[in-house]
Design a protein around this motif. Sequence first.
Motif, PDB file in Angstrom:
ATOM      1  N   GLN A   1       0.815  -1.211   0.000  1.00 47.63           N
ATOM      2  CA  GLN A   1       0.000   0.000   0.000  1.00 47.63           C
ATOM      3  C   GLN A   1       0.852   1.266   0.000  1.00 47.63           C
ATOM      4  O   GLN A   1       0.535   2.253  -0.671  1.00 47.63           O
ATOM      5  N   LEU A   2       1.939   1.257   0.748  1.00 49.58           N
ATOM      6  CA  LEU A   2       2.763   2.453   0.877  1.00 49.58           C
ATOM      7  C   LEU A   2       3.557   2.758  -0.383  1.00 49.58           C
ATOM      8  O   LEU A   2       3.867   3.926  -0.654  1.00 49.58           O
ATOM      9  N   THR A   3       3.898   1.730  -1.145  1.00 49.19           N
ATOM     10  CA  THR A   3       4.769   1.939  -2.314  1.00 49.19           C
ATOM     11  C   THR A   3       4.137   1.549  -3.639  1.00 49.19           C
ATOM     12  O   THR A   3       4.639   1.946  -4.693  1.00 49.19           O
TER      13      THR A   3
ATOM     14  N   SER B   1       7.004  -4.160  23.091  1.00 54.31           N
ATOM     15  CA  SER B   1       6.367  -4.732  21.899  1.00 54.31           C
ATOM     16  C   SER B   1       5.090  -3.992  21.538  1.00 54.31           C
ATOM     17  O   SER B   1       4.822  -3.716  20.358  1.00 54.31           O
ATOM     18  N   ALA B   2       4.297  -3.643  22.549  1.00 54.34           N
ATOM     19  CA  ALA B   2       3.064  -2.898  22.296  1.00 54.34           C
ATOM     20  C   ALA B   2       3.367  -1.554  21.649  1.00 54.34           C
ATOM     21  O   ALA B   2       2.706  -1.136  20.683  1.00 54.34           O
ATOM     22  N   ALA B   3       4.392  -0.866  22.165  1.00 51.98           N
ATOM     23  CA  ALA B   3       4.767   0.429  21.602  1.00 51.98           C
ATOM     24  C   ALA B   3       5.266   0.277  20.167  1.00 51.98           C
ATOM     25  O   ALA B   3       4.958   1.102  19.294  1.00 51.98           O
ATOM     26  N   ALA B   4       6.034  -0.774  19.914  1.00 55.38           N
ATOM     27  CA  ALA B   4       6.564  -0.979  18.571  1.00 55.38           C
ATOM     28  C   ALA B   4       5.459  -1.256  17.562  1.00 55.38           C
ATOM     29  O   ALA B   4       5.469  -0.725  16.437  1.00 55.38           O
ATOM     30  N   VAL B   5       4.486  -2.089  17.937  1.00 50.85           N
ATOM     31  CA  VAL B   5       3.366  -2.377  17.032  1.00 50.85           C
ATOM     32  C   VAL B   5       2.554  -1.112  16.776  1.00 50.85           C
ATOM     33  O   VAL B   5       2.099  -0.860  15.646  1.00 50.85           O
ATOM     34  N   ALA B   6       2.382  -0.273  17.809  1.00 49.14           N
ATOM     35  CA  ALA B   6       1.660   0.992  17.630  1.00 49.14           C
ATOM     36  C   ALA B   6       2.391   1.884  16.636  1.00 49.14           C
ATOM     37  O   ALA B   6       1.750   2.542  15.784  1.00 49.14           O
TER      38      ALA B   6
ATOM     39  N   ALA C   1       3.035   4.459  11.129  1.00 46.49           N
ATOM     40  CA  ALA C   1       4.125   4.816  10.212  1.00 46.49           C
ATOM     41  C   ALA C   1       3.588   5.600   9.013  1.00 46.49           C
ATOM     42  O   ALA C   1       2.742   5.093   8.276  1.00 46.49           O
ATOM     43  N   PRO C   2       4.083   6.833   8.785  1.00 47.97           N
ATOM     44  CA  PRO C   2       3.540   7.649   7.705  1.00 47.97           C
ATOM     45  C   PRO C   2       4.075   7.286   6.328  1.00 47.97           C
ATOM     46  O   PRO C   2       3.460   7.615   5.309  1.00 47.97           O
ATOM     47  N   GLY C   3       5.222   6.630   6.281  1.00 46.87           N
ATOM     48  CA  GLY C   3       5.824   6.288   5.002  1.00 46.87           C
ATOM     49  C   GLY C   3       6.627   5.013   5.090  1.00 46.87           C
ATOM     50  O   GLY C   3       6.805   4.427   6.169  1.00 46.87           O
ATOM     51  N   TYR C   4       7.146   4.586   3.946  1.00 46.42           N
ATOM     52  CA  TYR C   4       7.825   3.284   3.887  1.00 46.42           C
ATOM     53  C   TYR C   4       9.106   3.272   4.721  1.00 46.42           C
ATOM     54  O   TYR C   4       9.392   2.281   5.393  1.00 46.42           O
ATOM     55  N   ALA C   5       9.886   4.357   4.672  1.00 46.65           N
ATOM     56  CA  ALA C   5      11.151   4.385   5.406  1.00 46.65           C
ATOM     57  C   ALA C   5      10.914   4.232   6.907  1.00 46.65           C
ATOM     58  O   ALA C   5      11.625   3.483   7.593  1.00 46.65           O
ATOM     59  N   VAL C   6       9.906   4.924   7.422  1.00 42.16           N
ATOM     60  CA  VAL C   6       9.585   4.798   8.848  1.00 42.16           C
ATOM     61  C   VAL C   6       9.075   3.388   9.155  1.00 42.16           C
ATOM     62  O   VAL C   6       9.392   2.814  10.198  1.00 42.16           O
ATOM     63  N   ALA C   7       8.282   2.844   8.221  1.00 41.05           N
ATOM     64  CA  ALA C   7       7.768   1.490   8.427  1.00 41.05           C
ATOM     65  C   ALA C   7       8.903   0.470   8.518  1.00 41.05           C
ATOM     66  O   ALA C   7       8.837  -0.465   9.317  1.00 41.05           O
TER      67      ALA C   7
ATOM     68  N   THR D   1      -7.641 -13.535   7.075  1.00 43.76           N
ATOM     69  CA  THR D   1      -9.100 -13.460   6.983  1.00 43.76           C
ATOM     70  C   THR D   1      -9.613 -12.030   7.135  1.00 43.76           C
ATOM     71  O   THR D   1     -10.557 -11.620   6.447  1.00 43.76           O
ATOM     72  N   LEU D   2      -8.975 -11.264   8.015  1.00 46.82           N
ATOM     73  CA  LEU D   2      -9.457  -9.922   8.331  1.00 46.82           C
ATOM     74  C   LEU D   2      -8.723  -8.817   7.575  1.00 46.82           C
ATOM     75  O   LEU D   2      -8.897  -7.630   7.891  1.00 46.82           O
ATOM     76  N   MET D   3      -7.930  -9.176   6.596  1.00 39.82           N
ATOM     77  CA  MET D   3      -7.127  -8.179   5.900  1.00 39.82           C
ATOM     78  C   MET D   3      -7.986  -7.127   5.203  1.00 39.82           C
ATOM     79  O   MET D   3      -7.532  -6.009   4.943  1.00 39.82           O
ATOM     80  N   GLY D   4      -9.237  -7.451   4.947  1.00 40.00           N
ATOM     81  CA  GLY D   4     -10.128  -6.475   4.342  1.00 40.00           C
ATOM     82  C   GLY D   4     -10.328  -5.243   5.203  1.00 40.00           C
ATOM     83  O   GLY D   4     -10.713  -4.172   4.690  1.00 40.00           O
ATOM     84  N   LEU D   5     -10.071  -5.347   6.500  1.00 40.40           N
ATOM     85  CA  LEU D   5     -10.183  -4.194   7.387  1.00 40.40           C
ATOM     86  C   LEU D   5      -9.046  -3.211   7.191  1.00 40.40           C
ATOM     87  O   LEU D   5      -9.133  -2.062   7.664  1.00 40.40           O
ATOM     88  N   GLY D   6      -7.976  -3.645   6.538  1.00 45.11           N
ATOM     89  CA  GLY D   6      -6.823  -2.783   6.310  1.00 45.11           C
ATOM     90  C   GLY D   6      -5.689  -3.095   7.265  1.00 45.11           C
ATOM     91  O   GLY D   6      -5.928  -3.421   8.440  1.00 45.11           O
ATOM     92  N   PRO D   7      -4.445  -2.990   6.803  1.00 45.90           N
ATOM     93  CA  PRO D   7      -3.297  -3.345   7.647  1.00 45.90           C
ATOM     94  C   PRO D   7      -3.144  -2.445   8.873  1.00 45.90           C
ATOM     95  O   PRO D   7      -2.748  -2.910   9.946  1.00 45.90           O
ATOM     96  N   ARG D   8      -3.461  -1.155   8.752  1.00 42.35           N
ATOM     97  CA  ARG D   8      -3.308  -0.273   9.904  1.00 42.35           C
ATOM     98  C   ARG D   8      -4.317  -0.615  11.001  1.00 42.35           C
ATOM     99  O   ARG D   8      -4.003  -0.560  12.201  1.00 42.35           O
ATOM    100  N   THR D   9      -5.514  -0.965  10.598  1.00 42.73           N
ATOM    101  CA  THR D   9      -6.524  -1.376  11.581  1.00 42.73           C
ATOM    102  C   THR D   9      -6.083  -2.635  12.310  1.00 42.73           C
ATOM    103  O   THR D   9      -6.222  -2.748  13.538  1.00 42.73           O
ATOM    104  N   LEU D  10      -5.530  -3.602  11.566  1.00 48.75           N
ATOM    105  CA  LEU D  10      -5.075  -4.842  12.191  1.00 48.75           C
ATOM    106  C   LEU D  10      -3.886  -4.585  13.120  1.00 48.75           C
ATOM    107  O   LEU D  10      -3.773  -5.208  14.190  1.00 48.75           O
ATOM    108  N   LEU D  11      -3.008  -3.668  12.722  1.00 49.99           N
ATOM    109  CA  LEU D  11      -1.884  -3.336  13.604  1.00 49.99           C
ATOM    110  C   LEU D  11      -2.378  -2.646  14.874  1.00 49.99           C
ATOM    111  O   LEU D  11      -1.863  -2.892  15.973  1.00 49.99           O
ATOM    112  N   GLY D  12      -3.381  -1.793  14.733  1.00 51.31           N
ATOM    113  CA  GLY D  12      -3.968  -1.178  15.915  1.00 51.31           C
ATOM    114  C   GLY D  12      -4.584  -2.213  16.834  1.00 51.31           C
ATOM    115  O   GLY D  12      -4.441  -2.138  18.064  1.00 51.31           O
TER     116      GLY D  12
END
Length: 419
Positions: free
Chosen positions: A244-246, A290-295, A300-306, A361-372
């Motif tokens: 999505q980012l690139t 780990s919780a902070a890292a997943v958050a 992450a606003p862009g690929y480099a930060v990701a 299965t839940l990827m339709g919700l979007g990767p950022r939602t799943l990471l949250g």
Amino acid sequence: MGALRSGTLVRYLLTASLVRTASGGAAVGLFTLTVRTGGSGGAALGGLLAALLTAPYVAGPWLAGVLDRARDGRRVLAVSFVVFGLALAAAAALLGRVPFLAVAALVTVAGLCGPLVTGGLSSRLAAVDGWDERGRRRAEGWDSATYGIGNTFGPAAVGAAGAALGARAGVLCLGGAAAVAALTVLTLPVAAPPAKGPAGPLRVRQTFRIIATVGPLRRVMLAMALTALVAGGITVVATTLGHQLTGSADAGAALAAVYGFGYLAASVVAGIVPLRGEPERTSTVLVAVSAAAVACCALAPGYAVAVVTFAATGAAGALLFTATLAVRAVYAPPKARAQVYVSMGALKMAVSSAGTALAGTLMGLGPRTLLGAGCAVTVFALAGVLGDRRLSGRMNSILPQRWNSSRRNNSRALPSEIS
């Protein structure tokens, strides 16, 4: 003595790297081979074979009992490595040439050896006498690194061998690596023989009772299970987020690889500079990290930060796993060490597999939602650990002094009394 311990660690790491590389590459190798030989239904059949490699982990606690009861655990491990290698090689050699059910049966046999490849082998490192505290923590860090090596280089090795010799030959090479590991594991020191009579190895339900009643084991098991649910889906989410980012599928795959690189790099660092402090407290801190890292991954606003955040998440996961090894080494009763290691590892593997399936299965919700959601699950794990510790502390404080004294007197003889 120091040189002897160093030699033991080198032989252990060679053994673990070989057999875990074989295990780490097996699913990819079988899937690739099945796709190439199975025609239009190859992907579905390949996925089934990959699942059959992990499903038998539920039998881990029973298999671990054999290891705890053995006079020479090295022989049990050697046999399991040989069986794993032969079953995997036979499945690869016969795939497409015999009925699929026969191949599936062979893969299931290989999968039954998986718990001994992971937690069973780690329990032998904990059983080696003569380590000081720093040396044992360093050894656990390097042991964690072998999991990263297996999961990183296993698929790469089968891919490289497959490109040069064919997909079938790639899987056969993995079987050969497991067979070599069966030889090197016999060079490790013999652990103390199991106790006899009533004090001998425990039944499976007694092992689960220990995990449930020993406070540090219970809390670490909770943390392992919930963070494994998140970690199981992280590479799937990383692949989608990177795309999505690139707009590039290759960038998505690279982001998933970055997570694995972070895991491996942190494991190596933990082997060089071992974790310090009481292991349960260290693991609790690392759950928070780990919780902070997943958050941060979710934000992450862009690929480099990701790239940075996913590498950090992998590193946090590696250090957390290393800390859980230390908790098991300190609090697992020697008479049930392998059973505790394998039972906890089997649950972690099962939950991780569920996390992978759930993320897909839940990827339709979007990767950022799943990471949250993953961050929320990890925070819940942290809250559960802290709440359990506080509750246990309160219960201990209100017990009669005589009972507390009795518990302290018996704590060395019966680790399952620790809360």
